[in-house]
Write a protein that holds these residues in place. Structure first.
Motif, mmCIF file in Angstrom:
data_model
loop_
_atom_site.group_PDB
_atom_site.id
_atom_site.type_symbol
_atom_site.label_atom_id
_atom_site.label_comp_id
_atom_site.label_asym_id
_atom_site.label_seq_id
_atom_site.Cartn_x
_atom_site.Cartn_y
_atom_site.Cartn_z
ATOM 1 N N LEU A 1 83.573 -22.551 -37.413
ATOM 2 C CA LEU A 1 84.899 -22.794 -37.993
ATOM 3 C C LEU A 1 85.471 -24.141 -37.585
ATOM 4 O O LEU A 1 86.549 -24.512 -38.036
ATOM 5 N N SER A 2 84.753 -24.871 -36.762
ATOM 6 C CA SER A 2 85.258 -26.147 -36.279
ATOM 7 C C SER A 2 85.524 -27.111 -37.432
ATOM 8 O O SER A 2 84.675 -27.304 -38.309
ATOM 9 N N ARG A 3 86.741 -27.678 -37.427
ATOM 10 C CA ARG A 3 87.172 -28.649 -38.443
ATOM 11 C C ARG A 3 87.082 -28.066 -39.854
ATOM 12 O O ARG A 3 86.811 -28.773 -40.810
ATOM 13 N N ARG A 4 87.293 -26.765 -39.969
ATOM 14 C CA ARG A 4 87.338 -26.101 -41.268
ATOM 15 C C ARG A 4 88.721 -25.470 -41.472
ATOM 16 O O ARG A 4 89.403 -25.121 -40.519
ATOM 17 N N CYS A 5 89.104 -25.327 -42.730
ATOM 18 C CA CYS A 5 90.347 -24.628 -43.068
ATOM 19 C C CYS A 5 90.029 -23.142 -43.214
ATOM 20 O O CYS A 5 89.315 -22.744 -44.143
ATOM 21 N N VAL A 6 90.520 -22.329 -42.319
ATOM 22 C CA VAL A 6 90.209 -20.898 -42.303
ATOM 23 C C VAL A 6 91.231 -20.155 -43.165
ATOM 24 O O VAL A 6 92.435 -20.190 -42.885
ATOM 25 N N ILE A 7 90.753 -19.507 -44.222
ATOM 26 C CA ILE A 7 91.617 -18.740 -45.111
ATOM 27 C C ILE A 7 91.553 -17.268 -44.714
ATOM 28 O O ILE A 7 90.470 -16.696 -44.582
ATOM 29 N N MET A 8 92.707 -16.647 -44.526
ATOM 30 C CA MET A 8 92.792 -15.226 -44.185
ATOM 31 C C MET A 8 93.769 -14.552 -45.132
ATOM 32 O O MET A 8 94.804 -15.121 -45.482
ATOM 33 N N ARG A 9 93.445 -13.340 -45.515
ATOM 34 C CA ARG A 9 94.393 -12.518 -46.273
ATOM 35 C C ARG A 9 95.186 -11.656 -45.295
ATOM 36 O O ARG A 9 94.678 -11.245 -44.243
ATOM 37 N N LEU A 10 96.431 -11.375 -45.637
ATOM 38 C CA LEU A 10 97.258 -10.550 -44.771
ATOM 39 C C LEU A 10 96.625 -9.184 -44.533
ATOM 40 O O LEU A 10 96.694 -8.639 -43.419
ATOM 41 N N ALA A 11 95.982 -8.634 -45.575
ATOM 42 C CA ALA A 11 95.375 -7.304 -45.447
ATOM 43 C C ALA A 11 94.257 -7.285 -44.412
ATOM 44 O O ALA A 11 93.962 -6.230 -43.830
ATOM 45 N N ASP A 12 93.638 -8.430 -44.171
ATOM 46 C CA ASP A 12 92.515 -8.501 -43.220
ATOM 47 C C ASP A 12 92.888 -9.246 -41.945
ATOM 48 O O ASP A 12 92.028 -9.502 -41.106
ATOM 49 N N PHE A 13 94.168 -9.589 -41.788
ATOM 50 C CA PHE A 13 94.586 -10.421 -40.655
ATOM 51 C C PHE A 13 94.612 -9.613 -39.361
ATOM 52 O O PHE A 13 95.000 -8.449 -39.336
#
Length: 548
Positions: A77-89
């Protein structure tokens, strides 16, 4: 257009083969590339809180984002934009992104928050204070889900999840051929906002006897708070905290309530330290702070020091018990005693600001503890308020105050006597309209300046019912600021469909090989032409003669 192109290609095929080969491949690459409208998606994002309070930084310290998207399932995940959904947060996933030095975190929220399972909502509300407890360099954004954003998340999730189960060669091939998304924000780096003014409002109703009467102070803060300022609507906290006689009534609507009650702190300093005539200096019976009263079947009177019998504070406590027990038996009323801890960076309740200045004060709320997540969450939206319960709680406060002001208990009035009936009863439709208006826009302190429509509208309505309505402004000290706000809290983000860097390398190798072959073909065109002509030339027919 396509018919004309087909004719051109047909003529090319009928001409020499090298020309066809040179022109055809680049043309195919151009035609199969995605259309611009399909290659990018623009959407609005809301940045996590960034502020300083008493010299301590909180929230995210960065606003710039230009990096490739991944989901938390990816190994790197280094230097990446991590996308998370609230349902899986979850907090563990969030911490994983921070530990691996992610370039950014984007948390997507459903448009219909009320449709989310309550356990997920409650879990996130409890995690918000943890996210804000310390500063982080990683920019953290929130975005409302739409079809395009969900599609981006799904494609990124598929790409991120598949990499862990593939061999090295398969990962290399998949990386070279898969599509990715480059997440880019349009704004600049955040900076401190200078000379920001927090606005508070004051108004009064004089009793019979004027300045010589004791004063009852009714206090409520109007600003909201949550992990993201632009998503902080504060439906119950504090959109639900807003009623002549033997007392003066002084109403104070404070700003900066979620920032250690800065508006109340400065107002007390102005009235107690910098003026000779103030209702707060003479004879304050008690200060009643209202906070989070829009839901629940319980009411708690939070006090720093239990009231003594025979005092006006004790009278209010008993009148609240009387009204609740006789008129609203479904409500559970109790007094909660908590001493002021001056070692804490943040005060628990607003009444503690008055208690520090030795003014008798307490806070009425349906929450049993100041630590409950409902007070400071972006999940505190309009569906979180029950207008029927808000109306009931408003009437409880009004009835109890009226019984204290007019001394009805000592005059023999029964406990079930209802004062606010018929034309004076609480209008639920009007109350619902007020709540709808308050929750129609975010009310974070960083968004409400002195020209805000929220402040102007509150001032207008106070002026309809109260006298001497005035504004009070709080600006941070320039040398040693008590609070500092930052900008760039709302930005536009673009998700561009891109190929990974290894694809660029592979494409460069292919182009170099292609150009090399073309270069050799041109240098040896005569030989190539002879070979092609020998292959394509029809064989000569052979005739045999037969003697008869």
């Amino acid at each position: 257009m396509f018919e004309e192109a087909s004719e051109v290609f047909d003529n090319m095929f009928k001409s020499s083969f090298p020309l066809t080969f040179i022109v055809f491949i680049p043309a195919v690459l151009i035609l199969v590339s995605p259309l611009p409208a399909e290659a990018a998606h623009e959407f609005t994002v809301y940045r996590m809180q960034q502020y300083d309070l008493q010299g301590q930084p909180y929230g995210t310290r960065n606003a710039i984002l230009n990096t490739e998207a991944r989901t938390v399932e990816a190994e790197v995940l280094s230097r990446r934009c991590v996308i998370m959904r609230l349902a899986d947060f979850s907090y563990d996933k969030y911490q994983k992104a921070l530990r691996q030095s992610a370039g950014a975190v984007v948390i997507t929220l459903p448009k219909n928050m009320s449709a989310m399972p309550q356990d997920i909502v409650q879990q996130f509300m409890e995690l918000e204070p943890e996210m804000l407890a310390t500063e982080t360099i990683v920019p953290v954004y929130f975005a409302m889900e739409d079809d395009e954003l969900l599609s981006i998340y799904t494609q990124t999730l598929t790409s991120s999840s598949s990499q862990g189960s593939l061999s090295a060669a398969e990962v290399l091939l998949h990386t070279a051929t898969a599509n990715g998304f480059q997440m880019v924000t349009s704004g600049a780096q955040s900076k401190a906002v200078n000379d920001w003014a927090i606005t508070s409002l004051e108004g009064r109703l004089a009793g019979v006897g004027g300045e010589d009467l004791p004063t009852i102070v009714i206090v409520s803060h109007y600003d909201s708070f949550g992990v993201a300022p632009w998503l902080s609507y504060g439906a119950d906290s504090n959109g639900s905290g807003r009623t002549h006689a033997g007392y003066n009534l002084l109403f104070f609507v404070s700003g900066g309530g979620k920032f250690n009650y800065q508006g109340t702190k400065r107002w007390l300093e102005e009235n107690l330290d910098h003026t000779d005539s103030s209702l707060l200096q003479d004879n304050v019976a008690f200060v009643l702070c209202l906070d989070t009263l829009g839901n629940g079947d319980s009411m708690h009177l939070h006090v720093s020091k239990p009231p003594k019998e025979g005092t006006p504070q004790y009278s209010l406590l008993k009148e609240l018990e009387t009204v609740v027990n006789s008129q609203y038996p479904e409500v559970k009323f109790s007094m909660v005693h908590k001493k002021i801890n001056l070692a804490d960076d943040m005060l628990a309740w607003e009444h503690e600001r008055f208690g520090i200045r030795r003014l008798p004060a307490f806070t009425l709320s349906h929450l049993a503890s100041h630590r409950l997540a409902e007070r400071s969450s972006i999940m505190d939206s309009r569906p979180h308020v029950d207008v029927n319960k808000l109306s009931r709680n408003t009437k409880v406060v009004a009835e109890a105050l009226a019984r204290v002001i007019y001394n009805l208990t000592e005059k023999g009035a029964p406990g079930d006597l209802q004062i606010f009936t018929e034309q004076m009863q609480v209008q639920e439709e009007q109350l619902s309209a007020v709540v709808d208006w308050l929750t129609a826009q975010p009310r974070a302190a960083q968004l409400l300046d002195k020209d805000s429509s929220v402040v102007s509208t509150l001032e207008y309505h106070l002026g309809r019912y109260l006298k001497d309505v005035k504004r009070h402004y709080v600006k941070a000290d320039k040398r040693d600021p008590e609070f500092v706000f930052y900008d760039q809290l709302k930005q536009t983000m673009n998700a561009y469909r891109v190929k990974p860097a290894i694809f660029d390398l592979l494409l460069a190798v292919c182009i170099a090989a292609y150009l090399g072959v073309m270069y050799l073909a041109i240098l040896n065109f005569g030989v190539l032409y002879s070979v092609v002509r020998r292959i394509t030339q029809p064989k000569a027919k052979v005739y045999f003669s037969v003697a008869v």
